[in-house]
Design a protein around this motif. Sequence first.
Motif, mmCIF file in Angstrom:
data_model
loop_
_atom_site.group_PDB
_atom_site.id
_atom_site.type_symbol
_atom_site.label_atom_id
_atom_site.label_comp_id
_atom_site.label_asym_id
_atom_site.label_seq_id
_atom_site.Cartn_x
_atom_site.Cartn_y
_atom_site.Cartn_z
ATOM 1 N N ASN A 187 39.699 38.204 41.351
ATOM 2 C CA ASN A 187 40.204 39.140 40.344
ATOM 3 C C ASN A 187 39.155 40.157 39.923
ATOM 4 O O ASN A 187 39.430 41.356 39.856
ATOM 5 C CB ASN A 187 40.725 38.369 39.122
ATOM 6 C CG ASN A 187 42.163 37.919 39.298
ATOM 7 O OD1 ASN A 187 43.085 38.727 39.317
ATOM 8 N ND2 ASN A 187 42.353 36.611 39.451
ATOM 9 N N VAL A 188 37.939 39.707 39.636
ATOM 10 C CA VAL A 188 36.899 40.678 39.271
ATOM 11 C C VAL A 188 36.478 41.481 40.488
ATOM 12 O O VAL A 188 35.995 42.617 40.370
ATOM 13 C CB VAL A 188 35.680 39.992 38.620
ATOM 14 C CG1 VAL A 188 36.095 39.266 37.356
ATOM 15 C CG2 VAL A 188 34.977 39.046 39.582
ATOM 16 N N GLN A 220 31.455 38.472 40.763
ATOM 17 C CA GLN A 220 32.190 38.145 41.975
ATOM 18 C C GLN A 220 31.342 37.365 42.966
ATOM 19 O O GLN A 220 31.770 36.326 43.482
ATOM 20 C CB GLN A 220 32.697 39.417 42.660
ATOM 21 C CG GLN A 220 33.475 39.134 43.944
ATOM 22 C CD GLN A 220 33.702 40.376 44.797
ATOM 23 O OE1 GLN A 220 33.133 41.436 44.530
ATOM 24 N NE2 GLN A 220 34.520 40.254 45.828
ATOM 25 N N ALA A 277 31.187 43.517 37.504
ATOM 26 C CA ALA A 277 32.237 42.811 38.242
ATOM 27 C C ALA A 277 31.684 42.202 39.525
ATOM 28 O O ALA A 277 31.980 41.053 39.866
ATOM 29 C CB ALA A 277 33.390 43.770 38.547
ATOM 30 N N ASP A 303 44.565 41.369 32.352
ATOM 31 C CA ASP A 303 44.140 40.134 33.014
ATOM 32 C C ASP A 303 42.752 40.296 33.638
ATOM 33 O O ASP A 303 41.929 39.381 33.597
ATOM 34 C CB ASP A 303 45.159 39.708 34.074
ATOM 35 C CG ASP A 303 45.326 40.736 35.174
ATOM 36 O OD1 ASP A 303 45.280 41.932 34.885
ATOM 37 O OD2 ASP A 303 45.504 40.333 36.351
ATOM 38 N N LYS A 304 42.463 41.496 34.191
ATOM 39 C CA LYS A 304 41.131 41.715 34.773
ATOM 40 C C LYS A 304 40.063 41.685 33.686
ATOM 41 O O LYS A 304 38.975 41.129 33.884
ATOM 42 C CB LYS A 304 41.092 43.054 35.511
ATOM 43 C CG LYS A 304 42.072 43.156 36.679
ATOM 44 C CD LYS A 304 41.786 42.122 37.745
ATOM 45 C CE LYS A 304 42.660 42.329 38.981
ATOM 46 N NZ LYS A 304 44.092 42.063 38.722
ATOM 47 N N VAL A 329 42.582 50.092 36.962
ATOM 48 C CA VAL A 329 42.350 48.756 37.509
ATOM 49 C C VAL A 329 41.987 47.756 36.417
ATOM 50 O O VAL A 329 42.155 46.543 36.584
ATOM 51 C CB VAL A 329 41.238 48.814 38.585
ATOM 52 C CG1 VAL A 329 39.867 49.011 37.940
ATOM 53 C CG2 VAL A 329 41.225 47.553 39.434
ATOM 54 N N LEU A 330 41.497 48.249 35.270
ATOM 55 C CA LEU A 330 41.090 47.357 34.185
ATOM 56 C C LEU A 330 42.298 46.933 33.351
ATOM 57 O O LEU A 330 42.426 47.265 32.168
ATOM 58 C CB LEU A 330 40.041 48.033 33.310
ATOM 59 C CG LEU A 330 38.652 48.198 33.932
ATOM 60 C CD1 LEU A 330 37.748 49.000 33.011
ATOM 61 C CD2 LEU A 330 38.031 46.842 34.245
ATOM 62 N N THR A 331 43.172 46.186 33.982
ATOM 63 C CA THR A 331 44.334 45.647 33.279
ATOM 64 C C THR A 331 43.888 44.507 32.364
ATOM 65 O O THR A 331 42.739 44.031 32.434
ATOM 66 C CB THR A 331 45.370 45.143 34.285
ATOM 67 O OG1 THR A 331 44.741 44.197 35.158
ATOM 68 C CG2 THR A 331 45.918 46.295 35.111
ATOM 69 N N VAL A 367 38.458 42.871 42.552
ATOM 70 C CA VAL A 367 39.318 44.060 42.583
ATOM 71 C C VAL A 367 38.664 45.202 41.813
ATOM 72 O O VAL A 367 38.662 46.361 42.247
ATOM 73 C CB VAL A 367 40.709 43.733 42.003
ATOM 74 C CG1 VAL A 367 41.551 44.992 41.877
ATOM 75 C CG2 VAL A 367 41.415 42.699 42.880
ATOM 76 N N VAL A 368 38.082 44.871 40.665
ATOM 77 C CA VAL A 368 37.392 45.879 39.854
ATOM 78 C C VAL A 368 36.159 46.395 40.592
ATOM 79 O O VAL A 368 35.903 47.605 40.661
ATOM 80 C CB VAL A 368 36.999 45.295 38.489
ATOM 81 C CG1 VAL A 368 36.256 46.343 37.652
ATOM 82 C CG2 VAL A 368 38.232 44.788 37.749
#
Length: 472
Positions: free
Chosen positions: A209-210, A240, A236, A409-410, A405-407, A212-213
């Motif tokens: 998940n991180v 990661q 991130a 959940d992220k 991208v910083l939703t 992706v950021v």
Amino acid sequence: MTFSSPGFLFGFMPIVFLLYFFLPARSRNAFLVLASFAFYFVDAGLVSVVLLGSVVVNAVIGNALHRMPADGRARALLTVGVVANLVPLIYYKYWNFMQRAVLDAGTALNMPGSSTFSDIVLPAGISFFTFQGISYIVDIYRRDAPPAPTLVDFGMYHTLFPQLIAGPIVRYAELVNRIEHRPIRLEDVHAGLLRFCLGLAKKIVIADNVGVVADRMFGLPSDQLGMAAAWIGLLAYTLQILFDFSGYSDMAIGMGRMLGFKFPENFNQPYRSQSITEFWRRWHMTLSRWFRDYLYIPLGGNRAGPVRTYVNLLVVFILCGLWHGAAYTFLLWGLFHGLLLVVERLASNRFGQAPHGFGGWLMTLLLVMVGWVLFRSPSASVAGNYLAAMLGLSAGQTPAVAWAVLTSDKLLFLAIGSVAVLVPEDWRLTVWRLTDRSFAAPIVSLGALALFCYSAALIAANGFNPFIYFRF
């Protein structure tokens, strides 16, 4: 085949472990050899012959060294064995890089040349099983361990699928008492499953998940990379790479314990380190020990005066960088850490100063993160642009689409990861001790099952990414 793929989680792993548990003890090593080669062949195909050759060559040389006195003939045979291990690694991993380096040097000297680069497929895990093979024959030469009783026994150790692709780098001496006799105990299976589920969650829930950021920010062109985006992307990636690799190590250690082995630990909260020296005692510990015992100490270590010590540190960490990848960025990353260690050693020797406390921790973390920019970037120029953006020296403006991208959940996973890496060690040990208490065992088991189910759901929804260290 990656540990986080559905094929492994719901096919290979349960089938192999069930068969292993029901087989008679005398057949288990041979079964593990077959299972490990099958695991490797799925991705490597015919390149699996490299691993097979490594098994045969190291077994033969190890047995020969054991029969010889430690004289000149034995040293010559050991040299042959080390070279035989390194030749495939150099060809598959470094041949094209070396040609490219020669061309680049010629261009820099106004002597351009030409070369044809081969289409070489890198065998998965070759860096790991090469180092494991070298440690095996060196330990036999030093009389630190006896050779494996049979070719099957050595093949089982050398190809053991939980640690075959990305470690931990397990020395034969660490498993010698478990090669022929290792009873299956329910408490080991239970503890191994808990460790496996924790590692899977670290990989799927946090690292992916991180990641992706990190991918979004590191993928921005330099004119779209602002200072804030650069730091968020680096945070991130810092999370990661730790959760990805330590997650893999947890899964490998867990599966090893289920099989009756005790693999060495590979991580010990490295981001709590208060110096770069301490960081390398906590990060990828089996690799650090390998370089210490099989390169740094044979080079003279710190026994030949300070200047020689500094040179040895630089040599070891340049090679450590290149071990991670055949690229200038990895070379620079290794040189960067080598120089930091030299500076720390020099400050300690000359001025009696060593980083410590909050200041030491903050400085160490920032320096490690700067190093990760080199490690993550595809080229030195990209790394330079990224570092410039971090310092506010570029005029990049991050577009809104990148910030998307910083939703929520992220952001949550970034926060969880940031807190988890800084949890005091005493707290962590307390949690692990609870797993041995009868009243807590059902709760811990249910928690591990919940982590597994959540991870499986994320894999079903988002797919899975290979482990970062699989390419090394």
